[in-house]
Write a protein that holds these residues in place. Structure first.
Motif, PDB file in Angstrom:
ATOM      1  N   ASN A  24       0.747  -1.162  -0.006  1.00  0.00           N
ATOM      2  CA  ASN A  24      -0.081   0.073   0.091  1.00  0.00           C
ATOM      3  C   ASN A  24       0.655   1.215   0.051  1.00  0.00           C
ATOM      4  O   ASN A  24       0.615   2.103  -0.698  1.00  0.00           O
ATOM      5  N   ALA A  25       2.033   1.167   0.681  1.00  0.00           N
ATOM      6  CA  ALA A  25       2.914   2.348   0.743  1.00  0.00           C
ATOM      7  C   ALA A  25       3.521   2.663  -0.413  1.00  0.00           C
ATOM      8  O   ALA A  25       3.709   4.137  -0.762  1.00  0.00           O
ATOM      9  N   TRP A  26       4.053   1.659  -1.249  1.00  0.00           N
ATOM     10  CA  TRP A  26       4.584   1.724  -2.391  1.00  0.00           C
ATOM     11  C   TRP A  26       3.633   2.371  -3.612  1.00  0.00           C
ATOM     12  O   TRP A  26       4.332   3.261  -4.363  1.00  0.00           O
ATOM     13  N   ILE A  27       2.506   1.837  -3.665  1.00  0.00           N
ATOM     14  CA  ILE A  27       1.421   2.305  -4.379  1.00  0.00           C
ATOM     15  C   ILE A  27       1.002   3.575  -4.086  1.00  0.00           C
ATOM     16  O   ILE A  27       1.188   4.499  -5.260  1.00  0.00           O
ATOM     17  N   ALA A  86       2.950   5.885  -2.598  1.00  0.00           N
ATOM     18  CA  ALA A  86       4.119   6.697  -2.921  1.00  0.00           C
ATOM     19  C   ALA A  86       4.149   7.004  -4.546  1.00  0.00           C
ATOM     20  O   ALA A  86       4.891   8.083  -5.014  1.00  0.00           O
ATOM     21  N   GLU A  87       4.012   6.142  -5.356  1.00  0.00           N
ATOM     22  CA  GLU A  87       4.162   6.044  -6.613  1.00  0.00           C
ATOM     23  C   GLU A  87       2.913   6.954  -7.400  1.00  0.00           C
ATOM     24  O   GLU A  87       3.511   7.618  -8.095  1.00  0.00           O
ATOM     25  N   VAL A  88       1.748   7.219  -6.642  1.00  0.00           N
ATOM     26  CA  VAL A  88       0.535   7.842  -7.153  1.00  0.00           C
ATOM     27  C   VAL A  88       0.958   9.016  -6.704  1.00  0.00           C
ATOM     28  O   VAL A  88       0.781  10.106  -7.474  1.00  0.00           O
ATOM     29  N   TYR A  89       1.531   9.310  -5.448  1.00  0.00           N
ATOM     30  CA  TYR A  89       1.589  10.594  -4.896  1.00  0.00           C
ATOM     31  C   TYR A  89       2.985  11.071  -4.677  1.00  0.00           C
ATOM     32  O   TYR A  89       3.583  11.606  -3.805  1.00  0.00           O
ATOM     33  N   ALA A  90       3.787  10.810  -5.835  1.00  0.00           N
ATOM     34  CA  ALA A  90       5.372  10.918  -5.753  1.00  0.00           C
ATOM     35  C   ALA A  90       5.809  12.544  -5.399  1.00  0.00           C
ATOM     36  O   ALA A  90       6.697  12.493  -4.491  1.00  0.00           O
ATOM     37  N   ASP A  91       4.978  13.530  -5.750  1.00  0.00           N
ATOM     38  CA  ASP A  91       5.502  14.674  -5.476  1.00  0.00           C
ATOM     39  C   ASP A  91       5.155  15.001  -3.945  1.00  0.00           C
ATOM     40  O   ASP A  91       6.102  15.582  -3.375  1.00  0.00           O
ATOM     41  N   GLU A  92       4.109  14.477  -3.328  1.00  0.00           N
ATOM     42  CA  GLU A  92       3.945  14.693  -1.940  1.00  0.00           C
ATOM     43  C   GLU A  92       4.958  13.906  -1.219  1.00  0.00           C
ATOM     44  O   GLU A  92       5.445  14.677  -0.257  1.00  0.00           O
TER      45      GLU A  92
END
Length: 108
Positions: free
Chosen positions: A86-89, A91-97
């Protein structure tokens, strides 16, 4: 269309197209991330593993520093493998954040 019919097409996508597909699917969840939550007053309101004070950015940064998933699970015994997924997904979707959070916390 079902997932079995879609699978060959998804696997044939280029990496950037896969990331776009993940982003599109993630947006369809209406920001209701299973296992990830933002709570005002907890870790500055950053995205954390649900029911913990473990920010997603901390896990992402640890991974970048070469810490394995096995080591993360050992270091954080309340985490599950599903939490890391869940964390990796997220982080990928909200990379800028995530990048902003890492940068801000490196400066402190």
């Amino acid at each position: 269309m079902n997932i079995k019919e879609l699978e060959p097409q998804l696997l044939a996508l280029k990496p950037t197209e896969k990331a776009q597909a993940i982003h599109l699917l993630a947006q369809s969840f209406d920001n209701n991330w299973k296992g990830i939550e933002k709570t005002s007053g907890v870790c500055g309101g950053t995205a954390c593993i649900a029911n913990t004070r473990i920010p997603v950015w901390v896990l992402v940064n640890a991974r970048r520093l070469g810490i394995s998933e096995a080591q993360l699970l050992q270091d954080y015994p309340t985490l599950s493998a599903a939490d890391l997924v869940n964390a990796w997904i997220y982080a990928e979707v909200y990379a800028d954040e995530i990048e902003i959070a890492i940068r801000q916390n490196e400066e402190d």
